[in-house]
Design a protein around this motif. Structure first.
Motif, PDB file in Angstrom:
ATOM      1  N   PHE A 114       0.682  -1.165  -0.363  1.00  0.00           N
ATOM      2  CA  PHE A 114       0.029   0.035   0.233  1.00  0.00           C
ATOM      3  C   PHE A 114       1.081   1.117   0.167  1.00  0.00           C
ATOM      4  O   PHE A 114       1.882   1.271   0.945  1.00  0.00           O
ATOM      5  N   MET A 115       0.291   2.595  -0.956  1.00  0.00           N
ATOM      6  CA  MET A 115       1.059   3.234  -0.884  1.00  0.00           C
ATOM      7  C   MET A 115       0.351   4.370  -0.759  1.00  0.00           C
ATOM      8  O   MET A 115      -0.766   4.412  -1.417  1.00  0.00           O
ATOM      9  N   LEU A 116       0.706   5.922   0.655  1.00  0.00           N
ATOM     10  CA  LEU A 116      -0.254   6.436   0.389  1.00  0.00           C
ATOM     11  C   LEU A 116       0.204   8.251   0.225  1.00  0.00           C
ATOM     12  O   LEU A 116       1.606   8.458   0.574  1.00  0.00           O
ATOM     13  N   TYR A 117      -0.514   9.055  -0.193  1.00  0.00           N
ATOM     14  CA  TYR A 117       0.433  10.366  -1.349  1.00  0.00           C
ATOM     15  C   TYR A 117      -0.860  10.972  -0.507  1.00  0.00           C
ATOM     16  O   TYR A 117      -2.875  10.971  -0.542  1.00  0.00           O
ATOM     17  N   ASP A 118      -0.342  12.760  -0.742  1.00  0.00           N
ATOM     18  CA  ASP A 118      -1.406  13.860  -0.452  1.00  0.00           C
ATOM     19  C   ASP A 118      -2.076  14.276  -1.535  1.00  0.00           C
ATOM     20  O   ASP A 118      -1.887  13.247  -2.804  1.00  0.00           O
ATOM     21  N   ARG A 119      -3.112  14.188  -1.559  1.00  0.00           N
ATOM     22  CA  ARG A 119      -3.845  15.386  -2.562  1.00  0.00           C
ATOM     23  C   ARG A 119      -2.864  15.897  -3.664  1.00  0.00           C
ATOM     24  O   ARG A 119      -3.493  15.670  -4.981  1.00  0.00           O
ATOM     25  N   ASN A 120      -1.889  16.176  -3.641  1.00  0.00           N
ATOM     26  CA  ASN A 120      -0.594  16.749  -4.242  1.00  0.00           C
ATOM     27  C   ASN A 120       0.383  15.005  -5.329  1.00  0.00           C
ATOM     28  O   ASN A 120       0.760  15.831  -6.429  1.00  0.00           O
ATOM     29  N   GLY A 121      -0.635  14.235  -5.097  1.00  0.00           N
ATOM     30  CA  GLY A 121       0.495  13.489  -5.371  1.00  0.00           C
ATOM     31  C   GLY A 121       1.681  12.413  -4.826  1.00  0.00           C
ATOM     32  O   GLY A 121       3.013  11.870  -5.407  1.00  0.00           O
ATOM     33  N   THR A 122       2.713  13.443  -3.623  1.00  0.00           N
ATOM     34  CA  THR A 122       3.784  13.306  -2.799  1.00  0.00           C
ATOM     35  C   THR A 122       3.355  12.134  -1.666  1.00  0.00           C
ATOM     36  O   THR A 122       2.641  12.139  -0.838  1.00  0.00           O
ATOM     37  N   GLY A 171      -8.502  14.654  -0.577  1.00  0.00           N
ATOM     38  CA  GLY A 171      -8.245  14.286  -2.133  1.00  0.00           C
ATOM     39  C   GLY A 171      -7.312  13.977  -1.682  1.00  0.00           C
ATOM     40  O   GLY A 171      -6.901  14.102  -3.279  1.00  0.00           O
ATOM     41  N   GLY A 172      -6.355  12.921  -0.831  1.00  0.00           N
ATOM     42  CA  GLY A 172      -5.155  12.070  -0.869  1.00  0.00           C
ATOM     43  C   GLY A 172      -5.809  11.098  -1.397  1.00  0.00           C
ATOM     44  O   GLY A 172      -7.085  10.271  -1.578  1.00  0.00           O
TER      45      GLY A 172
END
Length: 144
Positions: free
Chosen positions: A82-90, A121-122
């Protein structure tokens, strides 16, 4: 004024207050449900990989993934990443868990993670592996 008019006038403020309270409650329920993190997203028909997310708002508490393939219903040595990203794709963080034995028909992984806020949005993506080989694409769930 007649008695009917007095009762109507006296009843208006109470009805008005009740209407305002109902409207406020409806807005609160709509806001809470739209920010809830629970959800599932799947990719593919056969084979398919699904990701499940549990939490509240933009905060994630548990992650799950499942995989099935009708043409080969035995899954051994599998794991989900599993990979977690914020709304900016970071990129924020990654987690993985798996099973060294075998499962039949449908394989499943579920893990508790430290509460992680990725914000509305993440998104969270999952990839499925068997014996170290990636199976299919990647499926993602966006936090709304």
């Amino acid at each position: 004024m007649t008695a009917l008019n007095r009762n109507t006038i006296r009843g208006l403020p109470i009805m008005f207050v009740l209407a305002i309270l109902v409207a406020i409650m409806a807005v609160q329920v709509a806001r809470a449900s739209s920010a809830y993190a629970d959800g599932e997203s799947c990719e593919g028909l056969v084979p398919y990989t699904c990701i499940q997310v549990w939490g509240h708002g933009g905060t994630i508490e548990e992650l799950g993934a499942s995989h099935a393939n009708v043409s080969d219903p035995q899954y051994c040595g599998y794991k989900a990443v599993f990979m977690l990203y914020d709304r900016n794709g970071t990129f924020i963080d990654s987690y993985s868990d798996g099973h060294s034995g075998c499962a039949f028909v449908r394989a499943w992984v579920k893990i508790d993670i430290p509460d992680t806020n990725i914000g509305v949005g993440g998104y969270v993506c999952a990839q499925w592996y068997e014996h170290g080989n990636r199976q299919g694409g990647q499926t993602c769930k966006y936090m709304t």
